[in-house]
Every structure is written in structure tokens, then in C-alpha cells.
Design an enzyme around this catalytic site. Structure first.
Site, PDB file in Angstrom:
ATOM      1  N   LYS B 182       5.830  -6.603 -36.543  1.00 59.19           N
ATOM      2  CA  LYS B 182       4.648  -5.943 -37.108  1.00 59.19           C
ATOM      3  C   LYS B 182       3.855  -5.250 -36.007  1.00 59.19           C
ATOM      4  O   LYS B 182       3.964  -5.578 -34.838  1.00 59.19           O
ATOM      5  CB  LYS B 182       3.750  -6.925 -37.843  1.00 59.19           C
ATOM      6  N   THR B 193      -1.842  -5.570 -32.993  1.00 61.96           N
ATOM      7  CA  THR B 193      -1.118  -6.694 -32.431  1.00 61.96           C
ATOM      8  C   THR B 193       0.340  -6.467 -32.738  1.00 61.96           C
ATOM      9  O   THR B 193       0.703  -6.103 -33.838  1.00 61.96           O
ATOM     10  CB  THR B 193      -1.556  -8.015 -33.064  1.00 61.96           C
ATOM     11  N   SER B 409     -14.643  -2.092 -42.195  1.00 61.54           N
ATOM     12  CA  SER B 409     -15.089  -2.278 -43.578  1.00 61.54           C
ATOM     13  C   SER B 409     -14.533  -3.576 -44.124  1.00 61.54           C
ATOM     14  O   SER B 409     -13.689  -4.193 -43.522  1.00 61.54           O
ATOM     15  CB  SER B 409     -14.634  -1.090 -44.414  1.00 61.54           C
TER      16      SER B 409
END
Lengths: 409, 409
Positions: B182, B193, B409
Site C-alpha cells: 500500500k 506510508t 477533513s
């Protein structure tokens, strides 16, 4: 739209005895544009320079180094915009030499007494015949009052001319300093070039000029960054015309030396900061202060890591007090034994992080208030020693991408 | 919109004997989102890891290092998204420990046999009670077939799951490799990350695992860059379950060791490149190959200077064959004795610069043709030696600024 950059104040752009400047339109790349500047020095000036560390340095930079190292006293400079004469090989060097020789011949000096400077497109052949054709007009234009005109003459994509002056007493004599700079606007089609020229009428021995120019660069032009890309043509030239009648400064450590350096550093800093204020797409001017380092070098590493981080720079653009991005940049700056629990972080007067974590007293709205300002100081305390360094930079906006993604036209 | 990144092919995501994976929705930051993954290992697996060099490393990274260094054999991993547990101090460490203890207690192992991983917002407190509450469901979900589900379970702002597998003969036995990764999508509100997990059923002694994981990282995750910002949480874990019945590999230099490494490197490279292909705002996938260096290190310096230059990256975005920006980056990469006249530059098959200057045979339309492609190889030949290195990166677009300037947000 530069960030808080005033237009040059003609009243403080002091003529420097022994310096005359002439500017003309030579049509180097575009018509009707001031693109050729000559700076004429009386005999006896002390001159030194600091140049790009880029190994792809341009032909004029190579010649400047040679002429300063081996030539007799510098008597003139020839500066063109529209073409950087970089990445042009032996032919580029020959063309730069030709521009020096052409100016020297008209002035009755040797080519080695001329320093050449070019800024503009790179990897294109310098139209030296246009420089030659423009030299007579430039020389005819030369007067001591043309500092502002010269600031305009060296502009490329700068949105404003950059010129500052200062005056003060050194060794009981009134000393004047004037300077101009350009950059870091991208030269269509290629790269930013930072040029700076600073002159004083003070008497300074040639022996201390190298140190003076290095120390001025270290305190100014070497502490600004827009995008971290070091140009092929960056040059800072420092001139002392030895006309002011003060006792010759032969040590920078003397009180006269310190006084002169302070005056000149004030001008150099304003010129360097002006480049950031007029940086491509800049909407904010950011001072990154790193203190408490063991060495100046580790402070600089941390300051540049912050100043170069696209994540930090976009957060500034967004007025987002994104502490994590700043702390992460501190963390990857390359100090192997850094203890994160010793780190304090401030945005102006707001203490945002303590002992490497969020300050419990920190309120998001305080950080937000600072981030909305057009001038922001980021202060990092490393808690390891006594060294401090400051770097000036700007934010990273959509406009930066627009300017730099614009196809060469 | 990732650059030429296929969706995972379920047929090549091989179950790895000795590995079971369970995924659940624990509501760590948002509801209705797979955000908690457990990886359960049979006893006897060989495990090693490579972690971020950022000094602000996150609490789970600190624990992973400790548990790998001192603990008995690793039996489980717990991975959450939504919160990176970075910049959280001693409390963050305690919370990461609590997540390990909670999983260990349910599995009847010790907390030191669990490796924790977190990715998401930083400088916010990890809601470890939500992890604890989700563990039973995650364990109940565990099967050997959940590699794709795990790839989904560790996604943050990734636009696609990233999972690859490979199979081949090692020591006469069929060996399977599966992996997930990821990143480098920015985690709102904070940082990218990069996580990677690669498992094989091959028999590998624990003694060579460290070297294997380092070599895999060097050939894959350590050669990709989006924006040069090194995250606080980057982790690559390599697992060999020792189930395949091959003669135990106790040297990577052996032919079996080389065969296994080749299989695993294929998966690691695809996983690492997938991160760049899904990089924030990426529209192009760029391989930067630097050859002819004296050392691998100087090749990497040059490759990263090119791959990190905002000027080069915006030129790629604009499909502008802006040679000067690439050569300038070569010039400032930090090779002090670099001779610019030895440099050759290619865009795919097009020879654009020779001996440090424009190739006389180069035609702008040829450079333009290559720059319009979605996959581009920049090749620089330094002409100094035999070393070669490759780095993968993406371009720098308006979308990058939009994503990273978006207020949290």
C-alpha cells in the site's frame, strides 16, 4: 504576484563611485526587451565571485572562474538574458569568449578583464553576434545611475526588478552599497538562474574579497530555495571599487570589516529573499529556523529537508498546520542519532509540538491563524547543541506546476 | 487513475501454506471500511523486516524492531489503517503494545510474537480499544485465501488494491510467493506510508532472512519515490513459512537462494512499482536508469536527483522533452568530479544529448514522441565506470498539489 516584495526605491539605489552601468535592447531572444547589460568598473576595483556548484555549469561560469583566478583586475561585465549558454560545449565557451573579447576591444582592455553572464534558455547556441551588435549602445548608455535599469535588464520571468541599497559609516567614512538580483523564475523553456551583483565604494583589499563573497553568499543566496534545483548559471559577484577613502579593509574580522560586511549582508539578504518572494507560484514567504543543533551543517540539513519537502510546501499553500509533515521531514533529514523526544516545533509564537509529540496546550486554531499569514517562521529546536541556521523558502502552489508544465513557447 | 496498474489477478495470488489472513471493519477512523487485518503464521516461520530510516519512526515500527530483534518466533501481525500511531510518544508505544497483547492473548502466544503495523493520520491517539473490539471478527475471518482481501484491508488513499504472486521451482519443489503493498497515497491528513508484506512457503533459515529482506528492499521498495518524503511508518516484512519441503536455504548465494530471491524480487518489484503507478496525481511511470557510474551509490545519487527534481517531474507531466532540466539535475547530484563532457542522455531509444551537449542528430519531435508515452525510460550514461542503478518514479501534476493541499477533513 510576489509575496510582500516592494518595488525598488530609487532613493536608496546609490550610485557607486567607479561603477557605470549601461543597458540596451539587443534582440537576443525577443525584440523590444532590455536584454543586454554592461557594468564598467574603474581600474583598481577588488572583485570576487561565488558560482554554481552544478557540474553542468554554463560556459560563462567557466570563463568567470578562469578570469577571476588568472586574469588582471576585472574592468567590465557583460550580462545577457534570453540565452543561458549552458550545455553548449566547446562552441558555447568560444561564444562566451567572443563576447568578452568584443567588449574588451571596445574598452581598450583585455578579454580576461571581462566577466560574462548569461541567463535564459539552455542547450541553445548563444547568438553572440547580437551581443556584439548591441555593445556600442550599451556602453553609450553607461552612467552611475542605472542600478534600477540594470535590475530590469537582467530580468527573465521575474515579475519585478530586484534592487536594494544601503549606506553607513565604515572607518569614519560614508560607505554606499547597491545590488541587484534576478531569479528564481523559470526561464522558458528551461531553468531558473540566480544572478546577484553587489557593489560598494569601500576600500577593500583583494585578499579578503574571496572570503567576503563567500560569507555574503552563505548568509543570503546560499540560504534560499524555491524548489531545490540548483541552476547551471548561478553567480554572485561582489565588487569593492576602493573609492570611498576609508582605510583599506584587509581583514574581515576587524571592526571596519564587520561593519562593511553587515551593510553588504543587509543588501545581499534582501536580494536573495526577493528571489523567494518572487518565486514561481509563491503565495507565502517562509523562514525555517533550526536551532539547538550540534553543528551548523546538521541545522542546515534539517532546514533544507523542511524547505524542500513537497508535502510541507503544499501544506503551507493550503494554510494547513500539518505538524506531521514537518516533523517527518525533521526525521528524514539525515541526522542518524536524532532523538525524536528532544524536538520542539513552533509556528511563529505558537508552540505546536513538544518532546517530539503534539503539545497538549496546542490548539489547532492557533496553528491555523499563523498558517494563514503571508510571512511565517517555522522554528525547530533540536535540543542537541548551540548551532542555529536559517533558510528562506516559499510554498508550492498550483501556479508552480502551471508555470513549469507550460510547454516551451 | 493509476498508470498501467492492473487489478490484482486472483489466479496468481497463491495461498501460502502456514499463512492465514483475516480482515474486518473495526471503525478505526471511519465506519464501513475494511481497516483491521490480522496475519496468522504457523509456528516455525522465518520472518524479517526492513523499516523506515525516519528518526520520527512510529510506535509500531519501534515495536516491530524490538520484537524481531529479541522475541521468539513471530506468529502474528496486526495491521490497522486510519491511524498511524506516529508522533504519539510513550502513550503511542503503550497503545501499540496493547494491540499486540490483545491479539497474543486470543491466540495463546506472547505479545513479543506479534508485529504491529499502523497507517493513517499521525499525531493522533490510536483508538486501540476499537482494534481490541475487532480482533475476534478478524481472527474468525482468517483463511489462506484472503490475500486480495488483505490488500484491500491495508488501503488508505490507494485507488486500487496492490497484490501480486509468483510461482516457480526452487530445489526441485514448487514454491509460491504472494505479496501485498500500500501507498504512496497521502493519508488524510498526513503522510504517505508504504507497507509491504511478502510471504513464501519456501524453507529458509532464519539466519539468511535479514539479508533476504534487505536485498528485496534494495531492489524494489528502496528504489521507488513519489515525492522524496520518507514516511514515519514504512515497513516491509518478508516471511518464509518453511512448508514447501525444499532443502532449507541457508545461503542466498546458493543456486536455490538465487532462484528464490528472483521469484520474490519479481513480486517485490511489482508491489513497489504499483505504489508509484498509483502515486498521487501520477500520469506517467518513469524508470530512471543511470549507468557507467564508478559506484552504485553515485548512480543512485544521480537517479534520485532526477527523480526528485520538481522541474524534471513537471516537464514529464507536460510531455516536454526538457533536456536541460535533466542534465542540470545530473550536474547537482553531488558527484564532485563529474565531467559534463562524458554524459550521454537517452529518452527510451532516442539519443538526446551526447558529450554533455545536445546530440546534433536529435530531433525535438522524437523526444516529444517519447515524452507523450505513459511509460518512459530516462537513461543517463556517466562514462565513469561499470555501476548501474534504476529508480522508479512518477510525474508531478496539478492533481498532486490538489491532493496534498486539500485541508484535512
Amino acid at each position: 504576484m510576489p509575496v510582500n516584495l516592494p518595488l525598488p526605491d530609487a532613493a536608496t539605489l546609490y550610485p557607486i563611485a567607479g561603477v557605470r552601468i549601461g543597458v540596451t535592447e539587443a534582440g537576443i531572444r525577443k525584440a523590444n526587451r532590455k536584454d543586454l547589460t554592461v557594468v564598467l568598473l574603474d581600474a583598481g576595483a577588488s572583485v570576487s565571485g561565488v558560482f554554481t556548484s552544478n557540474r553542468f555549469c554554463a560556459a560563462p561560469v567557466q570563463l568567470c572562474r578562469e578570469h577571476l583566478a588568472t586574469g588582471p583586475g576585472v574592468r567590465a561585465m557583460v550580462i545577457n538574458t534570453g540565452n543561458a549558454n549552458a550545455g553548449t560545449g566547446a562552441d558555447g565557451l568560444a561564444r562566451a569568449q567572443r563576447s568578452c573579447a568584443a567588449l574588451a576591444q571596445r574598452l581598450g582592455i583585455t578579454a580576461e578583464q571581462v566577466l560574462p553572464f548569461s541567463t535564459g534558455v539552455i542547450m541553445e547556441s548563444l547568438p553572440v553576434e547580437r551581443i556584439e551588435a548591441g555593445l556600442d549602445a550599451a556602453i553609450a548608455d553607461a552612467t552611475p545611475d542605472h542600478w534600477l535599469k540594470a535590475a530590469e535588464g537582467i530580468m527573465t520571468t521575474d515579475t519585478q526588478p530586484k534592487a536594494f541599497g544601503a549606506r553607513g559609516l565604515v572607518g569614519g567614512k560614508q560607505i554606499s552599497v547597491s545590488g541587484i538580483s534576478k531569479g528564481a523564475g523559470m526561464i522558458r523553456p528551461n531553468m531558473a538562474t540566480m544572478l546577484g551583483f553587489i557593489a560598494t565604494d569601500a576600500c577593500v583589499s583583494q585578499a579578503v574579497m574571496k572570503q567576503l563573497s563567500l560569507e555574503l553568499a552563505e548568509g543570503s543566496f546560499n540560504r534560499v530555495t524555491v524548489d531545490g534545483d540548483t541552476s547551471t548559471n548561478d553567480s554572485l559577484v561582489v565588487i569593492a571599487t576602493n573609492k570611498a577613502g576609508n582605510a583599506v579593509i584587509d581583514s574581515l574580522a576587524s571592526s571596519d570589516g564587520q561593519a562593511l560586511k553587515a551593510l553588504m549582508l543587509d543588501v545581499a539578504r534582501k536580494l536573495a529573499q526577493a528571489i523567494v518572494r518572487d518565486g514561481e507560484g509563491a503565495t507565502k514567504f517562509i523562514s525555517v529556523v533550526v536551532q539547538g543543533g550540534r553543528t551548523a551543517e546538521e541545522c542546515r540539513k534539517v532546514a533544507y529537508a523542511i524547505a524542500h519537502s513537497p508535502l510541507v510546501k503544499t501544506a503551507f499553500f493550503a494554510s494547513d498546520p500539518n505538524l506531521g509533515r514537518i516533523l517527518a521531514a525533521v526525521g528524514y533529514a539525515g541526522i542518524d542519532d536524532l532523538d525524536q523526544t528532544g524536538i520542539e516545533l513552533y509556528l511563529d509564537d505558537v508552540h505546536v509540538a513538544t518532546q517530539g509529540g503534539r503539545n497538549p496546550d496546542y490548539r489547532e486554531e492557533d496553528g491555523q491563524r499563523v498558517m494563514k499569514q503571508s510571512e511565517i517562521t517555522v522554528r525547530v529546536a533540536l535540543g542537541r547543541g548551540d548551532a542555529t541556521e536559517t533558510v528562506w523558502t516559499c510554498d508550492f502552489s498550483h501556479e508552480y506546476v502551471t508555470i513549469n508544465a507550460d510547454y516551451r513557447s
